[in-house]
Design a protein around this motif. Structure first.
Motif, PDB file in Angstrom:
ATOM      1  N   SER A 228       0.828  -1.203   0.000  1.00  0.00           N
ATOM      2  CA  SER A 228       0.000   0.000   0.000  1.00  0.00           C
ATOM      3  C   SER A 228       0.863   1.255   0.000  1.00  0.00           C
ATOM      4  O   SER A 228       0.594   2.215  -0.735  1.00  0.00           O
ATOM      5  N   ASN A 229       1.916   1.245   0.807  1.00  0.00           N
ATOM      6  CA  ASN A 229       2.820   2.396   0.861  1.00  0.00           C
ATOM      7  C   ASN A 229       3.540   2.586  -0.467  1.00  0.00           C
ATOM      8  O   ASN A 229       3.716   3.720  -0.940  1.00  0.00           O
ATOM      9  N   ARG A 230       3.945   1.484  -1.076  1.00  0.00           N
ATOM     10  CA  ARG A 230       4.647   1.574  -2.358  1.00  0.00           C
ATOM     11  C   ARG A 230       3.725   2.065  -3.458  1.00  0.00           C
ATOM     12  O   ARG A 230       4.145   2.824  -4.342  1.00  0.00           O
ATOM     13  N   VAL A 231       2.483   1.640  -3.407  1.00  0.00           N
ATOM     14  CA  VAL A 231       1.514   2.097  -4.410  1.00  0.00           C
ATOM     15  C   VAL A 231       1.343   3.607  -4.306  1.00  0.00           C
ATOM     16  O   VAL A 231       1.319   4.323  -5.314  1.00  0.00           O
ATOM     17  N   SER A 232       1.241   4.124  -3.082  1.00  0.00           N
ATOM     18  CA  SER A 232       1.111   5.570  -2.888  1.00  0.00           C
ATOM     19  C   SER A 232       2.340   6.307  -3.415  1.00  0.00           C
ATOM     20  O   SER A 232       2.222   7.365  -4.052  1.00  0.00           O
ATOM     21  N   THR A 233       3.516   5.744  -3.163  1.00  0.00           N
ATOM     22  CA  THR A 233       4.753   6.353  -3.659  1.00  0.00           C
ATOM     23  C   THR A 233       4.790   6.358  -5.181  1.00  0.00           C
ATOM     24  O   THR A 233       5.184   7.352  -5.813  1.00  0.00           O
ATOM     25  N   ILE A 234       4.362   5.254  -5.787  1.00  0.00           N
ATOM     26  CA  ILE A 234       4.340   5.147  -7.253  1.00  0.00           C
ATOM     27  C   ILE A 234       3.418   6.197  -7.844  1.00  0.00           C
ATOM     28  O   ILE A 234       3.766   6.884  -8.813  1.00  0.00           O
ATOM     29  N   PHE A 235       2.226   6.345  -7.267  1.00  0.00           N
ATOM     30  CA  PHE A 235       1.266   7.336  -7.770  1.00  0.00           C
ATOM     31  C   PHE A 235       1.877   8.735  -7.722  1.00  0.00           C
ATOM     32  O   PHE A 235       1.725   9.528  -8.652  1.00  0.00           O
ATOM     33  N   GLY A 236       2.586   9.032  -6.628  1.00  0.00           N
ATOM     34  CA  GLY A 236       3.204  10.340  -6.496  1.00  0.00           C
ATOM     35  C   GLY A 236       4.282  10.569  -7.535  1.00  0.00           C
ATOM     36  O   GLY A 236       4.370  11.635  -8.134  1.00  0.00           O
ATOM     37  N   LYS A 237       5.109   9.555  -7.762  1.00  0.00           N
ATOM     38  CA  LYS A 237       6.193   9.691  -8.735  1.00  0.00           C
ATOM     39  C   LYS A 237       5.675   9.785 -10.164  1.00  0.00           C
ATOM     40  O   LYS A 237       6.278  10.456 -11.010  1.00  0.00           O
ATOM     41  N   LEU A 238       4.574   9.107 -10.442  1.00  0.00           N
ATOM     42  CA  LEU A 238       4.017   9.138 -11.792  1.00  0.00           C
ATOM     43  C   LEU A 238       3.121  10.345 -12.015  1.00  0.00           C
ATOM     44  O   LEU A 238       2.745  10.642 -13.151  1.00  0.00           O
ATOM     45  N   GLY A 239       2.743  11.024 -10.937  1.00  0.00           N
ATOM     46  CA  GLY A 239       1.868  12.183 -11.058  1.00  0.00           C
ATOM     47  C   GLY A 239       0.439  11.817 -11.407  1.00  0.00           C
ATOM     48  O   GLY A 239      -0.247  12.569 -12.092  1.00  0.00           O
ATOM     49  N   VAL A 240      -0.025  10.650 -10.914  1.00  0.00           N
ATOM     50  CA  VAL A 240      -1.397  10.220 -11.184  1.00  0.00           C
ATOM     51  C   VAL A 240      -2.207  10.288  -9.895  1.00  0.00           C
ATOM     52  O   VAL A 240      -1.662  10.216  -8.789  1.00  0.00           O
ATOM     53  N   ALA A 241      -3.522  10.406 -10.058  1.00  0.00           N
ATOM     54  CA  ALA A 241      -4.396  10.591  -8.894  1.00  0.00           C
ATOM     55  C   ALA A 241      -4.909   9.279  -8.329  1.00  0.00           C
ATOM     56  O   ALA A 241      -5.248   9.206  -7.144  1.00  0.00           O
ATOM     57  N   ASP A 242      -5.009   8.253  -9.152  1.00  0.00           N
ATOM     58  CA  ASP A 242      -5.606   7.012  -8.670  1.00  0.00           C
ATOM     59  C   ASP A 242      -5.103   5.817  -9.467  1.00  0.00           C
ATOM     60  O   ASP A 242      -4.296   5.952 -10.393  1.00  0.00           O
ATOM     61  N   ARG A 243      -5.605   4.645  -9.106  1.00  0.00           N
ATOM     62  CA  ARG A 243      -5.171   3.387  -9.716  1.00  0.00           C
ATOM     63  C   ARG A 243      -5.518   3.330 -11.203  1.00  0.00           C
ATOM     64  O   ARG A 243      -4.722   2.833 -12.013  1.00  0.00           O
ATOM     65  N   ILE A 247      -2.910   2.628 -14.221  1.00  0.00           N
ATOM     66  CA  ILE A 247      -3.055   1.497 -15.139  1.00  0.00           C
ATOM     67  C   ILE A 247      -2.979   1.949 -16.587  1.00  0.00           C
ATOM     68  O   ILE A 247      -2.294   1.331 -17.412  1.00  0.00           O
ATOM     69  N   VAL A 248      -3.683   3.033 -16.904  1.00  0.00           N
ATOM     70  CA  VAL A 248      -3.657   3.548 -18.278  1.00  0.00           C
ATOM     71  C   VAL A 248      -2.230   3.928 -18.676  1.00  0.00           C
ATOM     72  O   VAL A 248      -1.743   3.560 -19.757  1.00  0.00           O
ATOM     73  N   LEU A 249      -1.532   4.657 -17.799  1.00  0.00           N
ATOM     74  CA  LEU A 249      -0.174   5.100 -18.083  1.00  0.00           C
ATOM     75  C   LEU A 249       0.766   3.909 -18.265  1.00  0.00           C
ATOM     76  O   LEU A 249       1.563   3.858 -19.206  1.00  0.00           O
ATOM     77  N   ALA A 250       0.647   2.935 -17.357  1.00  0.00           N
ATOM     78  CA  ALA A 250       1.534   1.770 -17.404  1.00  0.00           C
ATOM     79  C   ALA A 250       1.266   0.908 -18.633  1.00  0.00           C
ATOM     80  O   ALA A 250       2.191   0.431 -19.286  1.00  0.00           O
ATOM     81  N   ARG A 251      -0.010   0.716 -18.956  1.00  0.00           N
ATOM     82  CA  ARG A 251      -0.333  -0.106 -20.121  1.00  0.00           C
ATOM     83  C   ARG A 251       0.072   0.569 -21.419  1.00  0.00           C
ATOM     84  O   ARG A 251       0.485  -0.106 -22.370  1.00  0.00           O
TER      85      ARG A 251
END
Length: 258
Positions: A228-243, A247-251
């Motif tokens: 959960s903590n890593r997911v929050s960190t990933i969202f911050g680094k990618l500049g995305v608001a939610d899952r 997903i769209v960015l990663a895909r």
């Protein structure tokens, strides 16, 4: 298209931002109270950009576009790989817009050298070369974005803003074949997200595959809270608001297919 025509085309594509909020006249509506001369609201720091290209006309064309945009400051220019390294060290820009082919045979090595020196800079390639080898090499070196020099002013602006926010962006002509380009013959991915650690990339790959935090924790033998903590960190680094946005960015970058 000549270099001069390309420069002129870029200069014409964005509207002027010179008009104030009151329109052409600058007059305030009747009854509106002017701001107090004693109120001092600090403006946000501008997004800083370093332009690197062997062709002065290209640098001039991009600079002319960016200098008309509020909140963006071009802090330097470079024409060789050595100048890129010197100017990056001096300016510490938020974004480096670079044509890696300006200094053969160095090529994309300048990208990896810049990121070793200043890992926080976002690298946007702006090149006329759209062959698979050049694109793969740039992404592998750590570039967050890759645009072809036929890109218009709006696309250049979006590219700069995207890489500054930690996002990945590529030219439309590249997007359709990106998932193939970043998967070499070994079957291992080269991720166009240099801001993520290897563990964060593993998590993002599983997020792109539609897996829940619980499933990811089980696969990686980690606690759910850790994921959960890593997911929050990933969202911050990618500049995305939610899952969903992640997903769209990663895909779009070819993740989630393993």
């Amino acid at each position: 298209m000549s270099q001069q025509e390309n420069t002129t085309r870029l200069q014409r594509q964005l509207p002027s931002h010179a008009e104030g909020p009151q329109g052409d006249s600058g007059h305030r509506p009747e009854g509106e109270v002017p701001p107090s001369p004693y109120s001092h609201q600090r403006a946000p720091a501008p997004l800083t950009v370093l332009l690197a290209d062997a062709q002065p006309a290209i640098r001039h064309g991009v600079r002319s576009v960016l200098e008309r945009i509020s909140g963006i400051s071009v802090v330097g220019e470079a024409a060789t790989a050595d100048e890129v390294l010197a100017e990056t060290s001096r300016c510490r820009p938020d974004v480096l817009v670079v044509d890696p082919l300006m200094d053969e045979p160095t090529g994309t090595h300048v990208i990896s050298r810049v990121l070793r020196m200043t890992p926080d800079v976002g690298v946007l390639v702006f090149s006329s070369d759209d062959d698979d080898k050049s694109i793969t090499s740039a992404l592998h070196a750590g570039a967050r974005g890759y645009l072809i020099k036929r890109a218009n002013a709006d696309q250049i602006l979006r590219g700069i803003q995207a890489v500054a926010a930690g996002e990945a962006i590529v030219d439309k002509s590249i997007a359709d074949r990106l998932s193939v380009l970043i998967r070499p013959a070994t079957g291992q991915y080269y991720y166009p997200f240099p801001q993520l650690t290897n563990r964060e990339r593993d998590v993002l790959d599983r997020i792109a595959a539609g897996k829940s935090n619980t499933a990811i924790a089980r696969e990686l033998a980690l606690a759910s809270k850790t994921i959960s903590n890593r997911v929050s960190t990933i969202f911050g680094k990618l500049g995305v608001a939610d899952r969903a946005q992640a997903i769209v960015l990663a895909r779009d970058a070819g993740l989630g297919h393993g």
